[in-house]
Design an enzyme around this catalytic site. Structure first.
Site, PDB file in Angstrom:
ATOM      1  N   ASP A  21       0.867  -1.171   0.000  1.00  0.00           N
ATOM      2  CA  ASP A  21       0.000   0.000   0.000  1.00  0.00           C
ATOM      3  C   ASP A  21       0.913   1.232   0.000  1.00  0.00           C
ATOM      4  O   ASP A  21       1.497   1.575   1.030  1.00  0.00           O
ATOM      5  CB  ASP A  21      -0.899  -0.030   1.233  1.00  0.00           C
ATOM      6  CG  ASP A  21      -1.727   1.240   1.378  1.00  0.00           C
ATOM      7  OD1 ASP A  21      -1.527   2.189   0.588  1.00  0.00           O
ATOM      8  OD2 ASP A  21      -2.567   1.292   2.300  1.00  0.00           O
ATOM      9  N   GLN A  77       0.761   6.395   1.039  1.00  0.00           N
ATOM     10  CA  GLN A  77       1.476   7.451   1.772  1.00  0.00           C
ATOM     11  C   GLN A  77       2.962   7.513   1.426  1.00  0.00           C
ATOM     12  O   GLN A  77       3.703   8.268   2.056  1.00  0.00           O
ATOM     13  CB  GLN A  77       1.316   7.237   3.289  1.00  0.00           C
ATOM     14  CG  GLN A  77      -0.111   7.348   3.794  1.00  0.00           C
ATOM     15  CD  GLN A  77      -0.671   8.781   3.747  1.00  0.00           C
ATOM     16  OE1 GLN A  77       0.078   9.750   3.591  1.00  0.00           O
ATOM     17  NE2 GLN A  77      -1.975   8.914   3.855  1.00  0.00           N
ATOM     18  N   LYS A 126      -3.832  11.935  -3.334  1.00  0.00           N
ATOM     19  CA  LYS A 126      -2.855  12.163  -2.267  1.00  0.00           C
ATOM     20  C   LYS A 126      -1.521  12.636  -2.823  1.00  0.00           C
ATOM     21  O   LYS A 126      -0.572  12.852  -2.075  1.00  0.00           O
ATOM     22  CB  LYS A 126      -2.653  10.882  -1.452  1.00  0.00           C
ATOM     23  CG  LYS A 126      -3.877  10.494  -0.617  1.00  0.00           C
ATOM     24  CD  LYS A 126      -3.547   9.323   0.270  1.00  0.00           C
ATOM     25  CE  LYS A 126      -4.782   8.688   0.880  1.00  0.00           C
ATOM     26  NZ  LYS A 126      -5.433   9.521   1.895  1.00  0.00           N
TER      27      LYS A 126
HETATM   28  N1  PLP Z   1      -3.853   3.454   2.666  1.00  0.00           N
HETATM   29  C1  PLP Z   1      -3.290   4.432   3.371  1.00  0.00           C
HETATM   30  C2  PLP Z   1      -1.974   4.195   4.045  1.00  0.00           C
HETATM   31  C3  PLP Z   1      -3.930   5.670   3.468  1.00  0.00           C
HETATM   32  O1  PLP Z   1      -3.379   6.653   4.182  1.00  0.00           O
HETATM   33  C4  PLP Z   1      -5.167   5.857   2.806  1.00  0.00           C
HETATM   34  C5  PLP Z   1      -5.902   7.129   2.921  1.00  0.00           C
HETATM   35  O2  PLP Z   1      -5.773   7.864   3.875  1.00  0.00           O
HETATM   36  C6  PLP Z   1      -5.700   4.808   2.084  1.00  0.00           C
HETATM   37  C7  PLP Z   1      -5.010   3.613   2.031  1.00  0.00           C
HETATM   38  C8  PLP Z   1      -7.005   4.930   1.346  1.00  0.00           C
HETATM   39  O3  PLP Z   1      -6.877   5.789   0.273  1.00  0.00           O
HETATM   40  P1  PLP Z   1      -8.146   6.212  -0.598  1.00  0.00           P
HETATM   41  O4  PLP Z   1      -9.164   6.736   0.383  1.00  0.00           O
HETATM   42  O5  PLP Z   1      -7.630   7.257  -1.517  1.00  0.00           O
HETATM   43  O6  PLP Z   1      -8.633   5.002  -1.307  1.00  0.00           O
END
Ligand code: PLP
Length: 404
Positions: free
Chosen positions: A199, A202, A225
């Site tokens: 993932d 970030q 992001k």
């Molecule tokens: N993974 C991490 C580490 C995140 O910080 C976030 C969002 O804050 C997500 C996944 C989910 O991202 P999204 O809401 O853009 O799908």
């Protein structure tokens, strides 16, 4: 030269005020602000090249298709994937993980098989696996962390069994700022013959991410992001894995031939892209990538590292300050609590001073449980934040403390 004043001019929203104060936007972990060139690219495409992609013989459709596929190539280069076949456009990190949990789960996992996650996952890398667990009876194992917020690699090693089918971990924590040793995590998974999903929601906005260097099997992130538009994200997958997975959703685009007797599916990456894609959004994502590339990912990383270090030093001067996450290798996210001031009160009062921070559990409730708190205040920095804004945050916190 990293000319921060000039960079800030690229982001019109940064010039606005909130409650009569200059906006201090420190909620970049949730979403970043957008450079004018990115927004212009969206508007320009709507005004000058809008047509549905992959289906028309007419000029505009072909132009829109070329832009959309050029964006795929921009993403490929950005994360150094081998081929554009490995770049699947989705709605974001969350959809990418759900796509994988569903398809990988269907193809490769059955009752009793296991996925390894970490204690610091965002809910979007927990709940899809729990849904799969409810559907198919898979097991979930969790890598623990130490009090600094670093994953315990020895414990990780012990979690593998012959039923382990996938490891899925975050590159960087959206709460602690910890940057996990994903290359080592992946290598260990591979030593057990297990693929790994990263993932990168970030990490991609803050540092160079090279999927070949990491040897990641899957990697996911969101455009919003990283200075791009909302509603677009990426699922990277090694071709051999994506080829082996069944389609996710059915519809237009993802098929080769449809009859009521039998339907065959399109080749990669279209097999996973049912329906009209957000082809305007993918242009925006490509523009955002061009923007950060022009500044230089290394320069951005250096600026944010300097700013984070400065912020940690300044925040530590505050009596009663508790910072959550002291990992040796960390990114530009700082979670904290001050004395017994509730995180919600702190966030609300800072907001009245024009300072936008995030409060609450940050979609990481299991991590909150591990930390023994209900929530924290989170300041998260981006390429346009300044030391003056850190000073404003510190002054704001001190003012809030006086009210209590
Ligand atoms: N993974 C991490 C580490 C995140 O910080 C976030 C969002 O804050 C997500 C996944 C989910 O991202 P999204 O809401 O853009 O799908």
């Amino acid at each position: 030269m990293y000319d921060i004043a000039k960079i800030r001019e690229d982001f019109p929203i940064l010039a606005r005020t909130v409650y009569g104060h200059p906006l201090v936007y420190l909620d970049n972990g949730a979403t970043t602000q957008k450079p004018r060139v990115m927004v212009d690219a969206l508007v320009n495409e709507y005004y000058s090249a809008n047509a549905n992609v992959h289906r028309g013989v007419h000029y505009l459709s072909q132009q829109a298709t070329e832009l959309h596929e050029a964006s795929r190539e921009t993403v490929r280069r950005f994360i150094n994937a081998c081929s554009t076949d490995e770049i699947v456009f989705t709605r974001g990190t969350t959809e990418s993980v759900n796509l994988l949990a569903s398809t990988f789960g269907d193809e490769f996992m059955g009752a009793g098989d296991e996925v390894i996650l970490s204690v610091m996952e965002h809910h979007s890398n927990i709940v899809p696996w729990q849904l799969l667990a409810a559907r198919k009876g898979i097991g979930i194992k969790v890598i623990p962390m130490n009090d600094q917020g670093e994953l315990l690699m020895d414990e990780y090693e012990k979690l593998f069994s012959e039923r382990t089918k996938l490891v899925s971990v975050t590159h960087a924590s959206n709460v602690l700022g910890t940057v996990n040793p994903v290359k080592e995590i992946i290598a260990k998974a591979h030593a057990h013959g297990v693929p790994c999903l990263v993932d990168a929601a970030q990490s991609v906005p803050h540092t160079v991410v090279d999927v070949q260097d990491l040897d990641a099997d899957f990697l996911v992130f969101s455009a919003h992001k990283m200075y791009g538009p909302t509603g677009v994200g990426v699922l990277y997958g090694k071709e051999k894995w994506l080829d082996a997975l069944p389609p996710y959703q059915g519809g237009g685009e993802m098929i080769q031939h449809v009859s009521f007797e039998k339907t065959t599916f399109n080749e990669l990456p279209f097999k996973f892209e049912a329906g009209t894609p957000d082809y305007i959004g993918t242009t925006g994502l490509a523009q955002a990538i061009d923007y950060v590339n022009a500044l230089g990912m290394d320069q951005i990383a250096a600026h944010e590292h300097d700013l984070t270090q400065y912020a940690i030093d300044r925040l530590r001067e505050i009596p009663g300050m508790r910072i959550f996450g002291e990992a040796a290798h960390r990114g530009s996210v700082i979670s904290f609590l001050v004395g017994n001031i509730h995180h919600f009160d702190m966030g609300t009062l800072l907001d009245r001073l024009g300072i936008a921070v995030r409060t609450g559990h940050h979609c990481a409730q299991p991590l909150m449980q591990r930390l023994g708190v209900e929530g924290t205040v989170r300041a998260s920095f981006a390429l346009y934040n300044t030391r003056d804004e850190v000073d404003a945050l510190v002054a704001g916190i001190e003012r809030v403390m006086k009210m209590f």
